[in-house]
Scaffold this motif. Structure first.
Motif, PDB file in Angstrom:
ATOM      1  N   TRP A   5     -20.129 -17.358   4.159  1.00 46.15           N
ATOM      2  CA  TRP A   5     -20.182 -16.752   2.832  1.00 46.15           C
ATOM      3  C   TRP A   5     -21.069 -17.624   1.968  1.00 46.15           C
ATOM      4  N   HIS A   6     -22.040 -17.012   1.305  1.00 44.39           N
ATOM      5  CA  HIS A   6     -22.995 -17.732   0.474  1.00 44.39           C
ATOM      6  C   HIS A   6     -22.815 -17.337  -0.987  1.00 44.39           C
ATOM      7  N   VAL A   7     -22.888 -18.329  -1.855  1.00 45.65           N
ATOM      8  CA  VAL A   7     -22.806 -18.107  -3.301  1.00 45.65           C
ATOM      9  C   VAL A   7     -23.995 -18.820  -3.931  1.00 45.65           C
ATOM     10  N   SER A   8     -24.651 -18.146  -4.873  1.00 46.25           N
ATOM     11  CA  SER A   8     -25.758 -18.792  -5.577  1.00 46.25           C
ATOM     12  C   SER A   8     -25.626 -18.565  -7.070  1.00 46.25           C
ATOM     13  N   ASP A  31     -21.787  -7.526  -5.481  1.00 47.95           N
ATOM     14  CA  ASP A  31     -21.329  -8.922  -5.536  1.00 47.95           C
ATOM     15  C   ASP A  31     -22.166  -9.772  -6.493  1.00 47.95           C
ATOM     16  N   GLN A  49     -23.293 -13.288  -4.493  1.00 44.23           N
ATOM     17  CA  GLN A  49     -22.629 -13.657  -3.252  1.00 44.23           C
ATOM     18  C   GLN A  49     -23.112 -12.740  -2.129  1.00 44.23           C
ATOM     19  N   LEU A  56     -28.548 -12.797   0.948  1.00 46.80           N
ATOM     20  CA  LEU A  56     -28.625 -13.449  -0.357  1.00 46.80           C
ATOM     21  C   LEU A  56     -30.078 -13.590  -0.812  1.00 46.80           C
ATOM     22  N   HIS A  77     -26.457 -23.349  -4.880  1.00 50.85           N
ATOM     23  CA  HIS A  77     -26.225 -22.587  -3.644  1.00 50.85           C
ATOM     24  C   HIS A  77     -25.132 -23.291  -2.859  1.00 50.85           C
ATOM     25  N   GLN A  79     -22.707 -22.695   0.808  1.00 55.69           N
ATOM     26  CA  GLN A  79     -22.374 -21.925   2.000  1.00 55.69           C
ATOM     27  C   GLN A  79     -20.989 -22.373   2.448  1.00 55.69           C
TER      28      GLN A  79
END
Length: 87
Positions: A5-8, A31, A49, A56, A77, A79
């Protein structure tokens, strides 16, 4: 099975008069959240996300291509592995 799961976090710069339209367009992206808006300065903090890095990157590129966007800066960022066991 992919359990990434990636969030930026992004800062999006635009002309102030374009902000209302951009907010609508950004929130239409799955997202995606906009926790902070500075409409007079034309700045948005955007959190996106995705389940993989390629998805992403495609979302970030779609932000860059929105009409009225002057600049997009990636400022964060992360992960994570979903279901990860932490001692």
């Amino acid at each position: 099975m992919n359990n990434e799961w990636h969030v930026s976090g992004l800062v999006v710069q635009a002309r102030p008069e374009n902000i209302p339209r951009l907010v609508t367009a950004l929130l239409a992206i799955t997202d995606t959240e906009i926790p902070v808006q500075d409409r007079p300065q034309g700045k948005l903090v955007v959190v996106m996300q995705a389940a993989c890095s390629q998805a992403l990157l495609e979302k970030i590129e779609s932000v860059r291509n929105l009409d009225g966007v002057l600049a997009v800066s990636l400022v964060y960022h992360q992960q994570d592995l979903q279901g990860e066991v932490t001692p």
